[in-house]
Design an enzyme around this catalytic site. Structure first.
Site, mmCIF file in Angstrom:
data_model
loop_
_atom_site.group_PDB
_atom_site.id
_atom_site.type_symbol
_atom_site.label_atom_id
_atom_site.label_comp_id
_atom_site.label_asym_id
_atom_site.label_seq_id
_atom_site.Cartn_x
_atom_site.Cartn_y
_atom_site.Cartn_z
ATOM 1 N N ASN A 159 1.913 -5.316 -3.057
ATOM 2 C CA ASN A 159 0.522 -5.594 -2.721
ATOM 3 C C ASN A 159 -0.226 -4.287 -2.453
ATOM 4 O O ASN A 159 0.292 -3.399 -1.775
ATOM 5 C CB ASN A 159 0.473 -6.485 -1.470
ATOM 6 C CG ASN A 159 -0.903 -7.026 -1.156
ATOM 7 O OD1 ASN A 159 -1.526 -7.681 -1.992
ATOM 8 N ND2 ASN A 159 -1.386 -6.777 0.055
ATOM 9 N N GLU A 161 0.803 -1.227 0.000
ATOM 10 C CA GLU A 161 0.000 0.000 0.000
ATOM 11 C C GLU A 161 0.841 1.285 0.000
ATOM 12 O O GLU A 161 0.656 2.158 0.842
ATOM 13 C CB GLU A 161 -0.958 -0.018 1.192
ATOM 14 C CG GLU A 161 -1.912 -1.201 1.176
ATOM 15 C CD GLU A 161 -2.796 -1.282 2.410
ATOM 16 O OE1 GLU A 161 -2.751 -0.372 3.253
ATOM 17 O OE2 GLU A 161 -3.543 -2.275 2.541
ATOM 18 N N GLU A 212 -6.365 -10.779 -0.796
ATOM 19 C CA GLU A 212 -7.158 -10.497 0.409
ATOM 20 C C GLU A 212 -8.643 -10.456 0.074
ATOM 21 O O GLU A 212 -9.381 -9.608 0.573
ATOM 22 C CB GLU A 212 -6.713 -9.177 1.045
ATOM 23 C CG GLU A 212 -5.242 -9.122 1.398
ATOM 24 C CD GLU A 212 -4.826 -7.816 2.084
ATOM 25 O OE1 GLU A 212 -5.716 -7.113 2.619
ATOM 26 O OE2 GLU A 212 -3.630 -7.501 2.080
ATOM 27 N N ASP A 237 -12.410 -10.438 -0.217
ATOM 28 C CA ASP A 237 -13.688 -10.561 0.478
ATOM 29 C C ASP A 237 -14.702 -9.694 -0.247
ATOM 30 O O ASP A 237 -14.368 -8.671 -0.835
ATOM 31 C CB ASP A 237 -13.613 -10.243 1.979
ATOM 32 C CG ASP A 237 -12.939 -8.925 2.318
ATOM 33 O OD1 ASP A 237 -12.879 -8.022 1.461
ATOM 34 O OD2 ASP A 237 -12.456 -8.788 3.455
ATOM 35 N N HIS A 250 -10.884 -6.198 -2.079
ATOM 36 C CA HIS A 250 -11.957 -6.000 -1.095
ATOM 37 C C HIS A 250 -13.120 -5.317 -1.809
ATOM 38 O O HIS A 250 -13.013 -4.160 -2.217
ATOM 39 C CB HIS A 250 -11.477 -5.123 0.060
ATOM 40 C CG HIS A 250 -10.320 -5.685 0.822
ATOM 41 N ND1 HIS A 250 -10.413 -6.840 1.569
ATOM 42 C CD2 HIS A 250 -9.044 -5.250 0.970
ATOM 43 C CE1 HIS A 250 -9.241 -7.090 2.147
ATOM 44 N NE2 HIS A 250 -8.394 -6.144 1.797
#
Length: 439
Positions: A196, A153, A261, A263, A232
């Site tokens: 990432n 990030e 990650e 979801d 996400h």
């Protein structure tokens, strides 16, 4: 209760409408189905849940890769400068290795979850501390981690494509990412080195900035092997229409891409469709090497109120699970005329000292003449009564093997059930179901 105590390799606790297949189909779980496509399917794991039988059995049954959720972050492993503590992360790594799972390392250099001392360092000291942190952590796990999120990030949200303010960016400048990757390569030459980030899933200013970074690194020989897309999603930020195309353009630079990650908030058909689309996009990109969902069960998700994962709070498989398994080419219901059955658990009446449980047994794609399954309760719980089945007990008195009592013959897709009463004795733990077998 430990998984060893339960004594069932395929143990999976499930409540609600969850089901555990008893077929030997190699593609009946997320991990095995993904392996059939040459990919891994992983989950973020928290060490403090590894003592929960249902959590562990779901993890062990379904997933082929793990990412420590917080246990490898800077504040967890080097809270005090030069003093490293790997206990919780080691617990996850040891468990994963014992089950033959891959391990993703997350994360080495990130602006968040930094201990306070990092931000107080002057530039030269910060550079030394960053490189030492990368080296010590990677060497501790050398040979055990297949991919590391080296830098996480580092870019701002919005339309600027600019770097995010952090101690590393502000004091070391744009070169800190390259330096981190070069240090990481020296620390463990065999590990895949990833950048990432989130909100980079479609083509936008932020993903363009990451793309340009990767393109520059590849052109100049800076070591980078993979790019992680956190993915996400929710109704305000859905799966973008150009998701697959965006993954592909990164892959075309000569790096692997990983969904790191995942979801997706929501429920029912809409959530299931979105999950399926993500999996299909990964499968369509040959260098998309794997998918990790950010957690095992909704109840422990960082976005729990949005019910974003594949298993609900009771470890029941959701529609999204079926969508993912189907997209991967797997099936949870067996087939080909093989005798098979699934079992699911639901809590019934409950009192202060006891509760009733119901297990539904459902035949697979062909008729069956008998079935058997197991139910394990957590000591000091005890089963005080059963009905509609014939139980036998192991030496601990905690695991009950249930066979039919006049209800063993089932047509394809038909169901029966049995019940039992659990005396709590101070524990409200959910009983754990073993696989269903049929003939």
């Amino acid at each position: 209760m430990s998984i060893g105590t339960l004594g069932l390799a395929g143990l999976l606790a499930a409540t609600g409408v969850g089901a555990l297949s008893g077929t030997a189909d190699a593609a009946s779980t997320l991990g095995s189905a993904a392996a059939g496509k040459g990919r891994y399917f992983g989950a973020a794991v928290a060490a403090n849940h590894l003592g929960e039988a249902a959590y562990v059995s779901t993890l062990d049954t379904e997933f082929s890769s793990v990412t420590p959720e917080n246990e490898m972050k800077w504040d967890a492993v080097e809270g005090t400068r030069g003093s490293f503590s790997f206990g919780s992360a080691d617990q996850i790594v040891s468990h994963a290795q014992s089950k033959g799972m891959k391990i993703r390392g997350h994360t080495l250099v990130w602006h968040s979850q930094l201990p306070g001392w990092v931000g107080t360092l002057a530039a030269a000291d910060l550079r030394t501390a960053m490189n030492n942190h990368i080296t010590q952590v990677m060497q501790h796990y050398k040979g055990k981690i297949h991919s590391w999120d080296v830098v996480n990030e580092a870019f701002q949200d919005g339309s600027s494509g600019a770097r995010r303010s952090s101690p590393f960016q502000d004091k070391l400048g744009n070169g800190f990412i390259e330096e981190a990757f070069r240090t990481a390569r020296a620390a463990d030459p065999a590990a895949k080195l990833c950048y990432n980030d989130y909100n980079t899933d479609g083509v936008n200013a932020k993903s363009n900035a990451v793309y340009n970074l990767v393109k520059d690194f590849k052109a100049r020989g800076v070591p980078i092997d993979c790019v992680g897309f956190q993915s996400h999603f929710n109704s305000a930020s859905p799966v973008p229409a150009d998701y697959q195309a965006n993954l592909q353009r990164f892959a075309d630079l000569g790096v692997d891409v990983q969904i790191t990650e995942l979801d997706i908030e929501g429920s029912g058909t809409a959530q299931a469709t979105s999950y399926g689309n993500v999996v299909k996009a990964c499968l369509a990109v040959s260098r998309c090497t794997g998918i990790t969902v950010w957690g095992v069960t909704d109840k422990y998700s960082w976005r729990a109120s949005g019910t974003p994962l594949l298993f609900d709070g009771n470890y029941a498989k959701k529609s999204a699970y079926t969508s993912v398994l189907t997209a991967l080419g797997g099936s949870s219901s067996g087939g080909g005329g093989t005798a098979a059955c699934t079992v699911s658990y639901s809590k019934q009446e409950e009192w202060s000292d006891r509760f009733n449980g119901k297990v539904t047994v459902t035949a697979g794609g062909s008729a069956i003449s008998t079935w058997t399954t197991t139910v394990t309760v957590t000591s000091p719980q005890k089963v005080s009564a059963t009905w509609n089945g014939t139980p036998t007990w192991d030496s601990t008195g905690n695991t009950m093997t249930m066979k039919p009592n006049g209800n063993g013959t089932l047509a394809a897709g038909a169901s029966t059930s049995f019940g039992f009463t659990v005396m709590k004795n101070g524990s409200t733990a959910t009983p754990a179901l073993g696989a269903c077998s049929a003939s």
